[in-house]
Scaffold this motif. Structure first.
Motif, PDB file in Angstrom:
ATOM      1  N   LEU A 100      77.173  47.257  64.601  1.00 28.72           N
ATOM      2  CA  LEU A 100      77.874  46.170  64.927  1.00 28.72           C
ATOM      3  C   LEU A 100      76.972  45.016  65.624  1.00 28.72           C
ATOM      4  CD1 LEU A 100      80.406  44.393  64.793  1.00 28.72           C
ATOM      5  CD2 LEU A 100      81.255  45.599  66.964  1.00 28.72           C
ATOM      6  N   TRP A 101      76.748  44.051  65.083  1.00 32.90           N
ATOM      7  CA  TRP A 101      75.491  43.032  65.535  1.00 32.90           C
ATOM      8  C   TRP A 101      76.560  41.733  66.045  1.00 32.90           C
ATOM      9  CZ3 TRP A 101      72.650  39.315  62.087  1.00 32.90           C
ATOM     10  CH2 TRP A 101      71.567  38.719  62.869  1.00 32.90           C
ATOM     11  N   GLY A 102      76.473  41.399  67.058  1.00 27.34           N
ATOM     12  CA  GLY A 102      77.245  40.411  67.627  1.00 27.34           C
ATOM     13  C   GLY A 102      77.415  40.338  69.128  1.00 27.34           C
ATOM     14  N   ASN A 103      78.314  39.585  69.635  1.00 32.42           N
ATOM     15  CA  ASN A 103      78.502  39.206  71.002  1.00 32.42           C
ATOM     16  C   ASN A 103      79.252  40.078  71.775  1.00 32.42           C
ATOM     17  OD1 ASN A 103      77.161  36.541  71.417  1.00 32.42           O
ATOM     18  ND2 ASN A 103      78.611  35.825  69.975  1.00 32.42           N
ATOM     19  N   ILE A 104      78.575  40.611  72.780  1.00 29.77           N
ATOM     20  CA  ILE A 104      79.355  41.749  73.794  1.00 29.77           C
ATOM     21  C   ILE A 104      79.257  41.153  75.238  1.00 29.77           C
ATOM     22  CG2 ILE A 104      79.222  44.178  74.320  1.00 29.77           C
ATOM     23  CD1 ILE A 104      78.209  44.523  71.468  1.00 29.77           C
ATOM     24  N   GLY A 105      80.024  41.381  76.085  1.00 33.09           N
ATOM     25  CA  GLY A 105      79.829  40.876  77.515  1.00 33.09           C
ATOM     26  C   GLY A 105      80.964  40.534  77.816  1.00 33.09           C
ATOM     27  N   ALA A 106      80.840  39.974  79.103  1.00 30.63           N
ATOM     28  CA  ALA A 106      81.755  39.360  79.967  1.00 30.63           C
ATOM     29  C   ALA A 106      82.495  38.006  79.515  1.00 30.63           C
ATOM     30  CB  ALA A 106      81.274  39.080  81.517  1.00 30.63           C
ATOM     31  N   ALA A 107      83.371  37.604  80.163  1.00 27.57           N
ATOM     32  CA  ALA A 107      84.120  36.210  79.339  1.00 27.57           C
ATOM     33  C   ALA A 107      82.872  34.998  79.456  1.00 27.57           C
ATOM     34  CB  ALA A 107      85.347  36.003  80.043  1.00 27.57           C
ATOM     35  N   ASP A 108      82.269  35.116  80.552  1.00 27.30           N
ATOM     36  CA  ASP A 108      81.228  34.022  80.835  1.00 27.30           C
ATOM     37  C   ASP A 108      79.882  34.270  80.790  1.00 27.30           C
ATOM     38  OD1 ASP A 108      81.572  35.507  82.878  1.00 27.30           O
ATOM     39  OD2 ASP A 108      81.429  33.826  84.550  1.00 27.30           O
ATOM     40  N   ARG A 109      79.482  35.673  80.408  1.00 24.28           N
ATOM     41  CA  ARG A 109      78.311  35.929  80.112  1.00 24.28           C
ATOM     42  C   ARG A 109      78.061  37.076  79.082  1.00 24.28           C
ATOM     43  NH1 ARG A 109      73.480  37.679  79.067  1.00 24.28           N
ATOM     44  NH2 ARG A 109      72.073  37.979  80.321  1.00 24.28           N
ATOM     45  N   LEU A 110      77.456  36.538  77.997  1.00 27.68           N
ATOM     46  CA  LEU A 110      77.460  37.383  76.753  1.00 27.68           C
ATOM     47  C   LEU A 110      75.947  37.955  76.486  1.00 27.68           C
ATOM     48  CD1 LEU A 110      79.584  35.181  74.395  1.00 27.68           C
ATOM     49  CD2 LEU A 110      80.304  37.271  75.528  1.00 27.68           C
ATOM     50  N   ASP A 111      76.097  38.776  75.539  1.00 29.77           N
ATOM     51  CA  ASP A 111      74.714  39.465  74.970  1.00 29.77           C
ATOM     52  C   ASP A 111      74.781  39.553  73.573  1.00 29.77           C
ATOM     53  OD1 ASP A 111      72.050  40.495  74.688  1.00 29.77           O
ATOM     54  OD2 ASP A 111      72.622  42.256  75.438  1.00 29.77           O
TER      55      ASP A 111
END
Length: 362
Positions: free
Chosen positions: A289-300
């Motif tokens: 799964l390739w995409g956005n993961i992280g906190a609401a205001d800080r993504l990886d």
């Protein structure tokens, strides 16, 4: 206001040009249509990048083709554009800025855009004036293009080209992603903790940079993308866009290239009285799964999934097996490269044993 065609386009439409090469080609064609004797053009923009200082787009009027040249930090500014134009004919060049360098209005900044043209013959005074007028009207759309080019450069430097393109396309929402198939490469240095405790920080950073240059260089040379650096480790992907064998072969070639680079680096370090930098690398093929993961205001923008876990655990098996490269059965099934079987091995946290291979000289 009744403006000539090229100037009207610069005012009304040029700011929406998708990229600098389209801007240059469109402006060149419009100036040609107005009767200007152009042989080619060049546009140079400064970009914030760790290595590249400026990008230059070169347009040939005869074919309509646009190619790109890169200028590196420390090199002469705008040299690629000047050399290109000089090879085509007489040159008219303008640095885009306040008053185009008029002393009364102030001089352009050193990193201002540069727009130049080569003629099929020397430009007359009226033609030079028209080109300079076009350069004045180009200031606003070029400012927008330069800002977008700077954003692209920053995103690519920190995310990689494919991931940056996804973010630019609007993949910003947390949890947004796609399932893709890819060959995965996971690698890290051996005994990094002990080495860092015995090495001054500046020397350690230099060693890490040298290591990353070689492993990332191999990845990029064969069409892969580095997703992240984790301490002294690297996670990279080679997306399957055709036959899976193509991605697997590319990943294998990247590892071979990295090993050759590290062998040369170790020889240099040995001559300097420094210890070698042994490393381990693992390859696997699977879905991620390739995409956005992280906190609401800080993504990886990264990759997760069982395949990522497996390749990480497989890399951890390099030390116990005394091998620098380990390859999963999924990759081995897709490649014609001669491999050495090492049997099946249990991997921590992975339910089924993994069939493991290595390169003959690893």
């Amino acid at each position: 206001m009744n403006l000539p065609g090229p100037l009207a386009w610069l005012v009304d439409e040029a700011g929406t040009s998708p990229n600098p090469d389209r801007f240059l080609a469109e402006l060149g064609n419009r100036l040609l249509a107005e009767g200007l004797p152009l042989a080619g053009g060049a546009l140079t923009l400064a970009v914030p990048h760790p290595i590249i200082a400026r990008r230059t787009w070169l347009w040939r009027a005869e074919t309509g083709a646009v190619i790109e040249a890169l200028g590196f930090a420390g090199g002469p500014p705008n040299q690629a554009g000047r050399d290109w134009l000089a090879g085509l004919g007489p040159v008219q060049e303008d640095t885009i800025g306040p008053g185009l360098g008029s002393p009364a209005l102030g001089s352009p900044a050193p990193d201002s855009p540069v727009l130049g043209w080569a003629g099929t013959r020397p430009f007359g005074p009226a033609e030079t004036d028209r080109l300079r007028q076009a350069a004045r009207f180009a200031a606003a759309p070029l400012d927008a293009l330069a800002a977008r080019a700077a954003l692209v450069a920053l995103l690519e430097a920190y995310l990689g080209r494919r991931s940056a393109a996804r973010v630019q396309a609007g993949a910003l929402r947390r949890g947004a992603g796609e399932t893709i198939r890819a060959a995965l490469l996971c690698a890290d240095l051996r005994d990094f903790t002990a080495l860092s405790e015995a090495t001054e920080p500046t020397a350690m950073i230099a060693a890490l940079d040298a290591w990353f240059d070689r492993i990332a260089g191999g990845v990029h040379a064969f069409g892969g993308e580095v997703l992240k650096f984790i301490g002294d480790g690297v996670l990279a992907i080679f997306p399957v866009t055709g036959a899976p064998a193509e991605a697997c072969e590319a990943a294998l070639r990247a590892v071979v290239a990295a090993r050759a680079g590290m062998a040369h680096l170790d020889a240099v370090r040995q001559a300097q009285g420094l210890p070698p930098l042994p490393f381990g690398a693992a390859l696997h093929l699977g879905e991620i799964l390739w995409g956005n993961i992280g906190a609401a205001d800080r993504l990886d923008f990264t990759a997760i999934g069982p395949a990522v876990n497996l390749v990480s655990r497989l890399e951890g098996l390099c030390r116990p097996l005394g091998r620098s490269v380990l390859i999963s059965g999924a990759v081995a099934a897709e490649t014609a490269t001669p491999l050495v079987p090492l049997g099946q091995h249990a991997l921590r946290g992975i339910a089924a044993p993994c069939t493991v291979f290595t390169l003959p000289d690893a």
